[in-house]
Design a protein around this motif. Structure first.
Motif, PDB file in Angstrom:
ATOM      1  N   ILE A   4       0.802  -1.221   0.000  1.00  0.00           N
ATOM      2  CA  ILE A   4       0.000   0.000   0.000  1.00  0.00           C
ATOM      3  C   ILE A   4       0.833   1.270   0.000  1.00  0.00           C
ATOM      4  CG2 ILE A   4      -2.030  -1.089   1.006  1.00  0.00           C
ATOM      5  CD1 ILE A   4      -1.223   0.817   3.484  1.00  0.00           C
ATOM      6  N   LEU A   7      -0.342   3.148  -2.754  1.00  0.00           N
ATOM      7  CA  LEU A   7      -1.727   3.604  -2.696  1.00  0.00           C
ATOM      8  C   LEU A   7      -1.739   5.126  -2.727  1.00  0.00           C
ATOM      9  CD1 LEU A   7      -4.722   2.445  -1.861  1.00  0.00           C
ATOM     10  CD2 LEU A   7      -4.161   3.586   0.278  1.00  0.00           C
ATOM     11  N   ALA A  63      -9.329   6.128  -2.857  1.00  0.00           N
ATOM     12  CA  ALA A  63      -8.020   5.507  -2.673  1.00  0.00           C
ATOM     13  C   ALA A  63      -7.802   4.662  -3.923  1.00  0.00           C
ATOM     14  CB  ALA A  63      -8.004   4.641  -1.423  1.00  0.00           C
ATOM     15  N   PHE A  65      -5.236   2.133  -6.187  1.00  0.00           N
ATOM     16  CA  PHE A  65      -4.108   1.205  -6.129  1.00  0.00           C
ATOM     17  C   PHE A  65      -4.025   0.492  -7.471  1.00  0.00           C
ATOM     18  CE2 PHE A  65      -2.251  -2.972  -5.108  1.00  0.00           C
ATOM     19  CZ  PHE A  65      -1.058  -2.550  -4.547  1.00  0.00           C
ATOM     20  N   GLY A  71     -10.972   2.171  -2.474  1.00  0.00           N
ATOM     21  CA  GLY A  71     -11.565   2.715  -1.262  1.00  0.00           C
ATOM     22  C   GLY A  71     -12.092   4.103  -1.513  1.00  0.00           C
ATOM     23  N   THR A  96     -13.875   0.294   1.920  1.00  0.00           N
ATOM     24  CA  THR A  96     -12.684  -0.314   1.321  1.00  0.00           C
ATOM     25  C   THR A  96     -13.145  -1.548   0.561  1.00  0.00           C
ATOM     26  OG1 THR A  96     -11.271   0.449   3.120  1.00  0.00           O
ATOM     27  CG2 THR A  96     -10.434  -1.355   1.783  1.00  0.00           C
ATOM     28  N   MET A 100      -9.353  -5.808  -0.428  1.00  0.00           N
ATOM     29  CA  MET A 100      -8.251  -4.970   0.049  1.00  0.00           C
ATOM     30  C   MET A 100      -8.340  -4.707   1.559  1.00  0.00           C
ATOM     31  SD  MET A 100      -6.279  -4.384  -2.533  1.00  0.00           S
ATOM     32  CE  MET A 100      -5.290  -2.969  -2.089  1.00  0.00           C
ATOM     33  N   GLN A 103      -5.423  -4.576   4.871  1.00  0.00           N
ATOM     34  CA  GLN A 103      -4.102  -4.324   4.296  1.00  0.00           C
ATOM     35  C   GLN A 103      -3.622  -2.892   4.524  1.00  0.00           C
ATOM     36  OE1 GLN A 103      -3.370  -6.152   0.443  1.00  0.00           O
ATOM     37  NE2 GLN A 103      -5.359  -7.177   0.591  1.00  0.00           N
ATOM     38  N   VAL A 105      -5.465  -0.025   3.882  1.00  0.00           N
ATOM     39  CA  VAL A 105      -6.111   0.983   3.037  1.00  0.00           C
ATOM     40  C   VAL A 105      -6.957   1.923   3.897  1.00  0.00           C
ATOM     41  CG1 VAL A 105      -7.773   1.380   1.171  1.00  0.00           C
ATOM     42  CG2 VAL A 105      -6.101  -0.489   0.993  1.00  0.00           C
ATOM     43  N   LYS A 108      -4.857   4.268   6.031  1.00  0.00           N
ATOM     44  CA  LYS A 108      -4.248   5.343   5.247  1.00  0.00           C
ATOM     45  C   LYS A 108      -5.297   6.396   4.885  1.00  0.00           C
ATOM     46  CE  LYS A 108      -0.737   6.027   1.752  1.00  0.00           C
ATOM     47  NZ  LYS A 108       0.206   5.387   0.835  1.00  0.00           N
TER      48      LYS A 108
END
Length: 156
Positions: A4, A7, A63, A65, A71, A96, A100, A103, A105, A108
């Protein structure tokens, strides 16, 4: 396990609407908001997106990735008369993608949101979570949030 570090969190764009609808629709068991990926619902999501974009106090984030939305969350700055005109940051619609979760996400995204509140001069970050979401409650408490109020709602 995803790395991540790669991310990114950014304001949502119109092109993200289908991925956002899919995130919300995948949560219909606990969320129960009636979200769907049905093409006929797209105009409702687009209209909501336009209202959020037009608001100077609201920001919808994603979010991302590996080029995919994994997310989302929304923030709203609210100025109130109490606390000598305090500004609070409200976080809503935290999701999220299922594959995922666990992990980092969500963490963050929340740390990003908290920093946005700090930069906006907010004195507190506020969020609500359904009583059904016991895993989310543990997550928020781990991040330093305290359960401090009882919430009420009236459906219209």
């Amino acid at each position: 396990m995803a790395d991540i570090d790669n991310l990114s969190i950014r304001p949502a764009r119109r092109v993200d609407i289908p991925a956002l609808a899919a995130l919300f629709a995948s949560d219909n068991i606990l969320g129960g908001h009636g979200d769907t990926t049905d093409f006929e619902a797209l105009p409702f999501y687009e209209a909501a997106f336009e209202r959020i974009q037009a608001s100077p106090n609201d920001t919808l984030y994603v979010a991302e990735f590996d080029g995919e939305v994994v997310g989302t969350f929304q923030t709203t700055r609210i100025t109130v008369m109490i606390g000598r005109g305090a500004t609070t940051l409200r976080i809503e619609a935290v999701q999220t993608r299922e594959d995922m979760r666990g992990q980092g996400v969500g963490e963050k995204m929340m740390r990003f949101a908290i920093e946005q509140g700090r930069q906006a001069g907010a004195s507190v970050v506020h969020l609500t979570s359904s009583l059904k979401r016991t895993d989310a409650h543990r997550f928020y408490k781990r991040l330093g949030f305290e359960q401090s109020h009882a919430g009420f709602k009236l459906k219209l």
